[in-house]
Design an enzyme around this catalytic site. Structure first.
Site, PDB file in Angstrom:
ATOM      1  N   GLU A 187       0.811  -1.227   0.000  1.00 27.34           N
ATOM      2  CA  GLU A 187       0.000   0.000   0.000  1.00 27.34           C
ATOM      3  C   GLU A 187       0.836   1.264   0.000  1.00 27.34           C
ATOM      4  O   GLU A 187       0.422   2.296  -0.547  1.00 27.34           O
ATOM      5  CB  GLU A 187      -0.958   0.022   1.197  1.00 27.34           C
ATOM      6  CG  GLU A 187      -2.083  -1.002   1.139  1.00 27.34           C
ATOM      7  CD  GLU A 187      -1.721  -2.332   1.782  1.00 27.34           C
ATOM      8  OE1 GLU A 187      -0.510  -2.580   2.024  1.00 27.34           O
ATOM      9  OE2 GLU A 187      -2.635  -3.133   2.035  1.00 27.34           O
TER      10      GLU A 187
ATOM     11  N   PHE B 220     -11.423  -6.485  14.286  1.00 27.14           N
ATOM     12  CA  PHE B 220     -10.386  -7.024  13.402  1.00 27.14           C
ATOM     13  C   PHE B 220     -10.047  -5.997  12.318  1.00 27.14           C
ATOM     14  O   PHE B 220     -10.927  -5.452  11.673  1.00 27.14           O
ATOM     15  CB  PHE B 220     -10.868  -8.330  12.757  1.00 27.14           C
ATOM     16  CG  PHE B 220      -9.873  -8.894  11.777  1.00 27.14           C
ATOM     17  CD1 PHE B 220      -8.620  -9.321  12.202  1.00 27.14           C
ATOM     18  CD2 PHE B 220     -10.167  -8.971  10.419  1.00 27.14           C
ATOM     19  CE1 PHE B 220      -7.692  -9.819  11.295  1.00 27.14           C
ATOM     20  CE2 PHE B 220      -9.243  -9.469   9.505  1.00 27.14           C
ATOM     21  CZ  PHE B 220      -8.009  -9.898   9.952  1.00 27.14           C
ATOM     22  N   GLN B 221      -8.783  -5.749  12.146  1.00 28.04           N
ATOM     23  CA  GLN B 221      -8.259  -4.767  11.181  1.00 28.04           C
ATOM     24  C   GLN B 221      -8.856  -3.373  11.383  1.00 28.04           C
ATOM     25  O   GLN B 221      -9.107  -2.652  10.431  1.00 28.04           O
ATOM     26  CB  GLN B 221      -8.447  -5.251   9.736  1.00 28.04           C
ATOM     27  CG  GLN B 221      -7.541  -6.435   9.412  1.00 28.04           C
ATOM     28  CD  GLN B 221      -7.462  -6.770   7.931  1.00 28.04           C
ATOM     29  OE1 GLN B 221      -8.409  -6.529   7.184  1.00 28.04           O
ATOM     30  NE2 GLN B 221      -6.345  -7.339   7.506  1.00 28.04           N
TER      31      GLN B 221
ATOM     32  N   LYS C 213     -17.402   0.104   6.276  1.00 34.18           N
ATOM     33  CA  LYS C 213     -17.943  -0.840   5.293  1.00 34.18           C
ATOM     34  C   LYS C 213     -19.447  -0.653   5.096  1.00 34.18           C
ATOM     35  O   LYS C 213     -19.945  -0.736   3.963  1.00 34.18           O
ATOM     36  CB  LYS C 213     -17.632  -2.273   5.751  1.00 34.18           C
ATOM     37  CG  LYS C 213     -17.719  -3.281   4.612  1.00 34.18           C
ATOM     38  CD  LYS C 213     -17.184  -4.638   5.044  1.00 34.18           C
ATOM     39  CE  LYS C 213     -17.274  -5.620   3.890  1.00 34.18           C
ATOM     40  NZ  LYS C 213     -16.793  -6.955   4.279  1.00 34.18           N
TER      41      LYS C 213
ATOM     42  N   MET D 169      24.803   7.587   1.770  1.00 39.28           N
ATOM     43  CA  MET D 169      24.824   8.894   2.430  1.00 39.28           C
ATOM     44  C   MET D 169      25.161   8.751   3.907  1.00 39.28           C
ATOM     45  O   MET D 169      25.915   9.546   4.461  1.00 39.28           O
ATOM     46  CB  MET D 169      23.487   9.609   2.241  1.00 39.28           C
ATOM     47  CG  MET D 169      23.486  11.047   2.725  1.00 39.28           C
ATOM     48  SD  MET D 169      24.718  12.069   1.895  1.00 39.28           S
ATOM     49  CE  MET D 169      23.730  12.781   0.573  1.00 39.28           C
TER      50      MET D 169
END
Lengths: 557, 162
Positions: free
Chosen positions: A53, A115-116, A165, A472
């Site tokens: 993502e 959940f999530q 949802k 770097m």
């Protein structure tokens, strides 16, 4: 009265995206965005499935920077949403218009540690221009209208919309609003005429003026006005990393980038100037170095659309809040042609005495040489960079001539940005050649996107400047930590050619300088995404350099 | 230097978090904060007391103005405004101290709002100095609990936030 068509929240989101002329979305599905993905399935919006993502946000960001349009990304709730966070923060720091959609658990379950579930509006509060948790499906059309408006106007930035949802499945009567009603958000575009007049007077009087252009010039599309202004007053132009391409770096008045790894002459000119004309730049610490010693004799004119940037780091004598293009247009009208002066002579002498240079070699590949070759062969390509030495060499040695052609993570400094940003840029500008100038460390942060590039036929080219180090950081360890290379040796790098091949595309290894040019051409001539693994001089440093805490004219190397 | 900011905001969920979050992430300290509805139920008004020099406060105001839910901000000067704080103080009492405490309350134009067998709850309103003074005087009797509300301010006369 016309009856509003009934549709689900998910349908409404897609409908709004049509109204906003969104053609492409970068995303990754999951449980909480299933209704939205079901609607995407037979929509006309192109969805590009990334492999992480974070890269959906970076790709949308690269798309936005290359095209000037708003980028859109989607992720599911919980880990999907948190994976967007780096990408959103990156867009926030560089003022990139982005709208991010996240799924959320149903409204009835919010706050239950479902959940999530994660409080993504809370998490992204400090890294979004604004965000929304939609709790009433009927507010969706106005929310999306506002989100796209806020993201793309004023000082642009990311806006996140969290979609539970059940909101996605609820039926609503759809009507897309014509206008937003945001009485608390009205960016200023036109500059104050009196301030413009004062600025013009100062410019005409100044003996050692300098123009300091930043990313705001790109966003505003003020590059032509910038050029007119420059040629009218014959002031040298320095740009920030974000401002690269706003003024052609091949122009005699260009001094390239200033700051920590800017050219010496750019930093000297800034330090000795008596008037700084700052346009869409924010006096970041990489630019100013030690603030107390920054351009001690200069008056500052600051043109910026964000009033909060005025006198934030450096005291400003003439602030002009508004859109750079609109203000420059007015400013140009009241200025008269200036003549070349001693100041111009002084700068020419500095350029001659302290050129940007590196130790050339015909035995080992110098990373700077690779960039010079890409620039020479394909100067009109879009360049994205990763972060670190690769980024600074690219900024120094790729001579940008147009805006939106040099895309780099400036404010946040996100390793792994360049490759997904290249993918986004190529999607937005399919006719352009897109090169990601990468390091071996950075590329490994998002190399899984080779799958995205291949499956969606996005033939970007990756030039890895492979030195086997986190270069770097190693450079700082060499210079300031007695060469104690703590955790910077990348001794288990994969074979990048085989990695490219494993994904089903072309990899090219280059070990000697004589092969650099032909390898670049071979990559460009392939119609696939290509990874070129340039085995470069392992302990090459980025010079010149302003040590941390020093003034920018105390530049070494 | 302390500044009192009057901030009109949209009455929306999360707006307090947006404002207070901005203070913490930019390193500004809130001395006191009070928030409540205005006569327009869509708009809330916050009174925020912030410590810092003029440069810091200017930055605070500019950054607050960038929040989409912030409608208007006024930096209110003490001498142009009416300022009030409120405190509820629960003091221990016995038969020997009750009347003295009630006298102190009367002098301060404070009110006794609860009388228990061993305690009194005193409501006092005024500027912060008055409340500090009241607290000092009551200390020797034993303060069991105390709660102070943040400062609220309004400009005198016709000037103000539209």
């Amino acid at each position: 009265m016309i009856k509003k068509p009934k549709m689900t929240g998910a349908e409404a989101v897609i409908e709004c995206l049509y109204k906003e002329n969104i053609e492409v979305i970068f995303g990754y599905p999951g449980g909480a965005v299933l209704p939205l993905y079901d609607e995407l399935y037979d929509s006309n919006i192109k969805h590009i499935l990334v492999r992480h993502e974070q890269c959906a946000a970076h790709a949308a960001d690269g798309y936005a920077r290359a095209t000037g349009r708003t980028g859109v990304c989607i992720a599911t709730s919980g880990p999907g949403a948190t994976n967007l966070v780096t990408g959103i923060a990156n867009a926030y720091m560089d003022s990139v218009p982005l709208v991010a959609f996240t799924g959320q658990v149903p409204t009835s379950m919010i706050g239950n540690d479902a959940f999530q579930e994660v409080n993504i509006t809370g998490i992204t509060l400090p890294i979004t221009k604004h965000n929304y948790l939609v709790k009433d499906a009927r507010t969706l059309p106005m929310t999306l209208k506002e989100a796209f408006h806020i993201a793309s106007t004023g000082r642009p930035g990311p806006v996140l919309i969290d979609l539970p949802k059940d909101i996605q499945t609820e039926k609503i009567g759809f009507e897309y609003p014509q206008k937003v009603k945001l009485d608390s958000y009205r960016p200023t575009y036109g500059g104050h005429p009196l301030q413009i007049k004062r600025a013009a007077e100062s410019i005409m009087r100044a003996e050692q003026p300098i123009i300091y252009a930043g990313g705001g010039v790109v966003i505003s599309g003020a590059h032509n006005e910038l050029r007119t202004l420059t040629e009218l007053i014959l002031a040298p132009v320095v740009t920030t990393l974000m401002g690269k391409g706003t003024f052609p770096e091949t122009h005699p008045l260009s001094l390239g980038m200033l700051g920590m790894h800017g050219a010496k002459y750019a930093n000297y000119a800034m330090t000795e100037s008596d008037l700084i004309i700052a346009i869409g730049a924010r006096f970041d610490d990489r630019v100013t170095g030690k603030v107390g010693s920054f351009a001690p004799n200069a008056k500052v004119i600051h043109i910026d659309i964000d009033p909060a940037e005025i006198s934030k780091n450096i005291e400003v004598s003439i602030p002009i809040v508004g859109d750079a293009k609109a203000i420059l247009k007015e400013l140009i009208k009241v200025l008269r042609q200036k003549r070349e002066s001693k100041w111009n002579e002084k700068i020419k002498a500095w350029k001659k005495e302290f050129p940007l240079q590196y130790g050339r070699s015909d035995k080992e590949i110098k990373p700077q040489y690779v960039i010079e070759q890409i620039c020479k062969l394909y100067g009109d390509a879009i360049i994205t960079t990763e972060v670190g030495q690769n980024q600074m060499w690219a900024a120094q040695y790729f001579k940008s001539t147009e805006p939106r052609r040099f895309i780099s993570s400036g404010g946040l400094g996100t390793m792994g940005y360049g490759f997904p940003a290249a993918i986004g840029a190529k999607v937005g500008c399919p006719d352009k050649l897109v090169f990601d100038i990468a390091g071996d460390g950075s590329f490994q942060m998002t190399s899984q996107e080779l799958a995205t590039a291949i499956s969606n036929d996005i033939p970007v080219k990756v030039a890895i400047l492979n030195n086997g180090f986190l270069g770097m950081v190693r450079q700082w360890q060499e210079l300031f930590y007695d060469k104690r290379y703590s955790a910077t040796r990348l001794d288990a790098n994969p074979d990048f050619v085989k990695l490219a091949e494993a994904y089903g595309t072309l990899g090219i290894e280059v070990t000697r300088p004589g092969r650099v040019k032909s390898a670049i051409e071979e990559a460009v001539n392939s119609d696939k995404p290509v990874v070129i693994d340039f085995k470069v001089a392992p302990e090459e440093n980025v010079f010149p350099m302003v040590p941390a805490g020093a003034a920018i004219n105390e530049i070494i190397g | 230097m302390k500044h009192t900011l009057s901030v009109l905001v949209k009455n929306r969920p999360g707006v307090l978090a947006r404002v207070s979050g901005l203070f913490s992430r930019r390193g500004y300290n809130i001395d006191s904060l009070s928030v409540g509805l205005t006569h327009n139920p869509d708009i809330s008004r916050m009174t925020i007391v912030v410590a810092g020099d003029d440069h810091v406060v200017e930055q605070v105001v500019k950054q607050l103005n960038k929040l989409i839910d912030v409608i208007k901000i006024l930096d209110i000067r003490e001498d142009e405004s009416v300022n009030r704080e409120l405190a509820l103080i629960k003091v221990e009492v016995d038969s020997g101290t009750r009347s003295e405490i009630m006298q102190i309350a009367a002098i301060f134009r404070a009110r006794i709002v609860d009388v228990g067998a061993r305690t009194l709850v005193i409501e006092v309103t005024g500027d912060s100095h008055k409340i500090d003074a009241m607290e000092q005087l009551l200390k020797r009797f034993g303060i069991k609990e105390m709660v102070r509300a943040g400062k609220v301010s309004i400009l005198r006369g016709t000037k103000g936030i539209e």
